[in-house]
Design a protein around this motif. Structure first.
Motif, mmCIF file in Angstrom:
data_model
loop_
_atom_site.group_PDB
_atom_site.id
_atom_site.type_symbol
_atom_site.label_atom_id
_atom_site.label_comp_id
_atom_site.label_asym_id
_atom_site.label_seq_id
_atom_site.Cartn_x
_atom_site.Cartn_y
_atom_site.Cartn_z
ATOM 1 N N THR A 106 0.993 -1.122 0.564
ATOM 2 C CA THR A 106 0.039 -0.033 0.127
ATOM 3 C C THR A 106 1.190 1.203 -0.232
ATOM 4 O OG1 THR A 106 -1.857 0.812 1.138
ATOM 5 C CG2 THR A 106 -0.436 0.066 2.683
ATOM 6 N N ARG A 109 -0.540 5.940 3.883
ATOM 7 C CA ARG A 109 0.684 6.580 4.686
ATOM 8 C C ARG A 109 0.037 5.723 6.254
ATOM 9 N NH1 ARG A 109 2.251 12.244 3.443
ATOM 10 N NH2 ARG A 109 3.361 11.850 2.193
ATOM 11 N N ARG A 112 0.457 2.013 6.628
ATOM 12 C CA ARG A 112 1.807 1.442 6.704
ATOM 13 C C ARG A 112 1.662 2.047 7.875
ATOM 14 N NH1 ARG A 112 4.208 2.080 1.713
ATOM 15 N NH2 ARG A 112 6.572 2.232 2.592
ATOM 16 N N ARG A 113 1.212 2.883 9.042
ATOM 17 C CA ARG A 113 1.954 3.239 10.106
ATOM 18 C C ARG A 113 1.083 2.167 10.931
ATOM 19 N NH1 ARG A 113 -0.470 4.031 14.139
ATOM 20 N NH2 ARG A 113 -2.480 5.135 13.460
ATOM 21 N N THR A 116 2.780 -1.504 10.387
ATOM 22 C CA THR A 116 4.098 -1.744 11.310
ATOM 23 C C THR A 116 4.227 -1.766 12.771
ATOM 24 O OG1 THR A 116 4.455 0.579 11.016
ATOM 25 C CG2 THR A 116 5.059 -0.439 9.332
ATOM 26 N N GLU A 121 5.800 -5.678 7.428
ATOM 27 C CA GLU A 121 6.534 -4.968 6.862
ATOM 28 C C GLU A 121 6.077 -3.808 5.664
ATOM 29 O OE1 GLU A 121 10.556 -6.739 5.290
ATOM 30 O OE2 GLU A 121 9.289 -8.594 6.148
ATOM 31 N N VAL A 122 6.280 -3.149 4.910
ATOM 32 C CA VAL A 122 5.223 -2.939 4.104
ATOM 33 C C VAL A 122 5.911 -1.759 2.611
ATOM 34 C CG1 VAL A 122 3.220 -1.868 5.700
ATOM 35 C CG2 VAL A 122 5.786 0.011 5.114
ATOM 36 N N THR A 123 5.686 -2.674 1.348
ATOM 37 C CA THR A 123 5.883 -1.997 0.569
ATOM 38 C C THR A 123 5.019 -1.186 -0.806
ATOM 39 O OG1 THR A 123 7.780 -2.313 -1.453
ATOM 40 C CG2 THR A 123 6.025 -3.974 -0.666
ATOM 41 N N GLY A 124 5.443 -0.605 -1.539
ATOM 42 C CA GLY A 124 4.471 -0.022 -2.084
ATOM 43 C C GLY A 124 3.928 -0.045 -3.524
#
Length: 130
Positions: A106, A109, A112-113, A116, A121-124
């Protein structure tokens, strides 16, 4: 004193949760004309190619909401119909699977917060589109 026992890694494959609305909306390709068809194209891309650069066995979950509800699962991609907010369902999935490796795709923001904080983990969206 004995040495601490290292944690046993989860035998489950890495969970990759894709924010369907966010990833579809990251490309101005006319997705707004038919959100369900756009989500199906994303699902089919994930089923065919997986997530480029994500090595090892993975379980891919595509979370859809709103006009994209009704998109069905296919081999390789489980589709989760968010009853309300897709973001809330993604957070639930990250929390429910705390014992395994999790990657959320995703650009949102706040989402993502939230994930996490749960250890994911996150990626765009570029991870999907290349």
């Amino acid at each position: 004193m004995s040495d601490p026992v290292p944690p046993v890694p989860s035998p489950a494959p890495r969970l990759v949760v894709v924010d369907g609305a966010n990833v579809v909306g990251s490309r101005p390709d006319g997705w707004w004309r038919d959100r369900a068809a756009a989500a199906e194209r994303l699902r089919d891309r994930l089923a065919g190619e997986g997530l480029p650069g994500c090595a090892g066995p993975v379980e891919i979950v595509l979370v859809v909401e709103g006009a994209a509800r009704g998109v069905t699962s296919v081999p390789g991609v489980r589709v989760e119909q968010a009853p309300g907010s897709g973001d809330d369902r993604i957070v639930e999935l990250a929390a429910e699977n705390a014992g395994r490796s999790r990657l959320v795709v995703t650009a949102d923001r706040e989402l993502r917060r939230r994930v996490t904080e749960l250890g994911a983990e996150v990626t765009g969206p570029r991870a999907v589109w290349g």
